[in-house]
Write a protein that holds these residues in place. Structure first.
Motif, PDB file in Angstrom:
ATOM      1  N   VAL A 190     -44.912 111.556  28.813  1.00 21.88           N
ATOM      2  CA  VAL A 190     -45.866 112.653  28.935  1.00 21.88           C
ATOM      3  C   VAL A 190     -47.112 112.126  29.648  1.00 21.88           C
ATOM      4  O   VAL A 190     -47.651 111.078  29.279  1.00 21.88           O
ATOM      5  CB  VAL A 190     -46.244 113.214  27.543  1.00 21.88           C
ATOM      6  CG1 VAL A 190     -47.216 114.389  27.688  1.00 21.88           C
ATOM      7  CG2 VAL A 190     -44.995 113.637  26.789  1.00 21.88           C
ATOM      8  N   ILE A 272     -44.573 116.176  32.530  1.00 22.63           N
ATOM      9  CA  ILE A 272     -43.596 115.152  32.195  1.00 22.63           C
ATOM     10  C   ILE A 272     -43.183 114.459  33.486  1.00 22.63           C
ATOM     11  O   ILE A 272     -42.839 115.121  34.472  1.00 22.63           O
ATOM     12  CB  ILE A 272     -42.348 115.748  31.515  1.00 22.63           C
ATOM     13  CG1 ILE A 272     -42.742 116.600  30.311  1.00 22.63           C
ATOM     14  CG2 ILE A 272     -41.384 114.643  31.110  1.00 22.63           C
ATOM     15  CD1 ILE A 272     -43.352 115.842  29.184  1.00 22.63           C
ATOM     16  N   ILE A 292     -36.566 119.027  27.608  1.00 19.26           N
ATOM     17  CA  ILE A 292     -37.375 117.855  27.294  1.00 19.26           C
ATOM     18  C   ILE A 292     -37.264 117.571  25.802  1.00 19.26           C
ATOM     19  O   ILE A 292     -37.460 118.468  24.977  1.00 19.26           O
ATOM     20  CB  ILE A 292     -38.856 118.070  27.651  1.00 19.26           C
ATOM     21  CG1 ILE A 292     -39.000 118.570  29.100  1.00 19.26           C
ATOM     22  CG2 ILE A 292     -39.650 116.806  27.427  1.00 19.26           C
ATOM     23  CD1 ILE A 292     -38.527 117.608  30.138  1.00 19.26           C
ATOM     24  N   LEU A 294     -39.055 115.246  23.111  1.00 21.19           N
ATOM     25  CA  LEU A 294     -40.173 114.338  22.879  1.00 21.19           C
ATOM     26  C   LEU A 294     -39.803 113.290  21.832  1.00 21.19           C
ATOM     27  O   LEU A 294     -38.808 113.422  21.112  1.00 21.19           O
ATOM     28  CB  LEU A 294     -41.409 115.120  22.433  1.00 21.19           C
ATOM     29  CG  LEU A 294     -41.936 116.170  23.427  1.00 21.19           C
ATOM     30  CD1 LEU A 294     -43.137 116.903  22.835  1.00 21.19           C
ATOM     31  CD2 LEU A 294     -42.301 115.533  24.756  1.00 21.19           C
ATOM     32  N   ALA A 344     -40.328 110.252  26.371  1.00 19.26           N
ATOM     33  CA  ALA A 344     -39.537 111.469  26.240  1.00 19.26           C
ATOM     34  C   ALA A 344     -38.183 111.238  26.934  1.00 19.26           C
ATOM     35  O   ALA A 344     -37.996 110.259  27.668  1.00 19.26           O
ATOM     36  CB  ALA A 344     -40.254 112.667  26.846  1.00 19.26           C
TER      37      ALA A 344
END
Length: 351
Positions: A190, A272, A292, A294, A344
């Motif tokens: 991120v 991202i 995505i 995380l 991520a």
């Protein structure tokens, strides 16, 4: 030695007895049957060496004078009295075809239908006769409740098999789809566009932040650097920003040009950045959807906003140019500021 044959259950008869000239051949010995049933036989003066055996094998022979017809059978002992030599047994493991043939032989003999070898062979070779007779004889009578339960089990079984088949097809299809159309990142994190504040000269850093509030206003004093050769230089915020990263602590020496702080304007979007193998970059297009994941387990929908070739300044320890490109993605949901710089995983759909 004459043999007297009776039904296998004297007191509770379950099957009709037939007076058909039949020979029972067991373990090489033959016994003439006067009457018997389709479920088994009973005999007196039965040899003890055979009567003690649990299972006997042999043939049920229909004698039509000029020819005979044999059916291979197995008989399970029901009872044997060593004193009276009385023995009874039931037919077991009779094949469907043999059972159908036995029924037909009985019916045909009683009605006078079988009169020659040709008639017998014609009937035995007729699949329709065997199937019709077999279906009728093997049909099980059930009560209404038993029939409902039986049908429910059949339907449930079909549903289970169908579900397993659908799951296998789905799994196979998804595996093929994932291998061909989903690109997974080598590494992703991120990020937020930021301004790097560096040490103006060699010296000892002293933080001047009044509290832990990440918001700093333009002109706020963030830190001072006490120079080695004497003097003090201040580091001020160039904008109303968020202080996203602090790389030093008070009392730490910093060399000139070393990054001390990272700040970002409040309206700067969080993105991202994912490293993708060069061989997969050709599959990706701007606007492709992505998933995505995380580091905290949170999943978000995203889309590809840009593709940047790997920087030649990012050399590995051998000095080789990176073999990846950087793909920038934005999410539909907002990302908490606490997730900035966290790792991520990115899955890009290229279909």
């Amino acid at each position: 030695m004459p043999e007297q044959v009776t039904h296998e259950s004297e007191h509770y008869r379950q099957h009709v007895r037939f007076r058909i000239p039949t020979v029972l051949q067991l373990e090489g010995e033959s016994f003439t049957l006067a009457d018997w049933s389709v479920s088994g036989v009973a005999m007196e003066d039965f040899p003890e060496e055979l009567g003690v055996k649990s299972i006997l094998t042999g043939y049920l022979i229909f004698d039509f004078q000029s020819y005979d017809f044999r059916v291979a059978i197995e008989i399970e002992k029901v009872r044997f009295n060593k004193e009276t030599k009385r023995w009874a047994g039931r037919f077991i493991n009779v094949s469907k075809q043999s059972l159908s043939l036995i029924h037909y032989m009985i019916n045909a003999y009683l009605s006078g239908e079988i009169v020659s070898v040709g008639d017998l062979l014609s009937v035995v070779g007729s699949e329709s006769v065997l199937k019709k007779d077999l279906d009728k004889r093997l049909e099980i009578e059930r009560s209404l409740f038993q029939n409902i339960l039986y049908q429910s089990k059949r339907i449930l079984g079909h549903i289970i098999y169908a579900s397993i088949f659908v799951l296998l097809v789905w799994f196979s299809g998804y595996t093929i789809y994932a291998n061909r159309y989903i690109v997974e990142s080598k590494m992703a994190y991120v990020d937020r566009e930021s301004i790097k504040l560096r040490a103006p000269d060699d010296g000892i850093v002293e933080l001047k932040l009044s509290n832990t509030n990440p918001l700093v206003k333009k002109g706020d004093l963030i830190a001072v650097v006490r120079l080695v050769n004497g003097g003090v230089l201040g580091i001020e915020s160039p904008c109303d920003c968020l202080l996203t990263e602090i790389f030093v602590k008070t009392g730490v020496f910093a060399a000139q040009g070393e990054v001390l702080f990272s700040i970002s304007p409040p309206n700067t979007p969080i993105v991202i950045k994912a490293k993708i193998d060069f061989e997969d970059v050709s599959k990706i297009s701007i606007g492709d959807p992505a998933m995505i994941q995380l580091l905290n387990g949170e999943n978000m929908q995203a889309k590809v906003e840009g593709i940047i070739a790997g920087s030649v300044t990012e050399l590995d320890i051998t000095g080789a140019v990176p073999d990846f490109a950087v793909v920038e993605l934005t999410t539909k949901e907002s990302i908490n500021i606490d997730n900035i710089n966290s790792l991520a995983t990115v899955y890009i759909e290229t279909f």
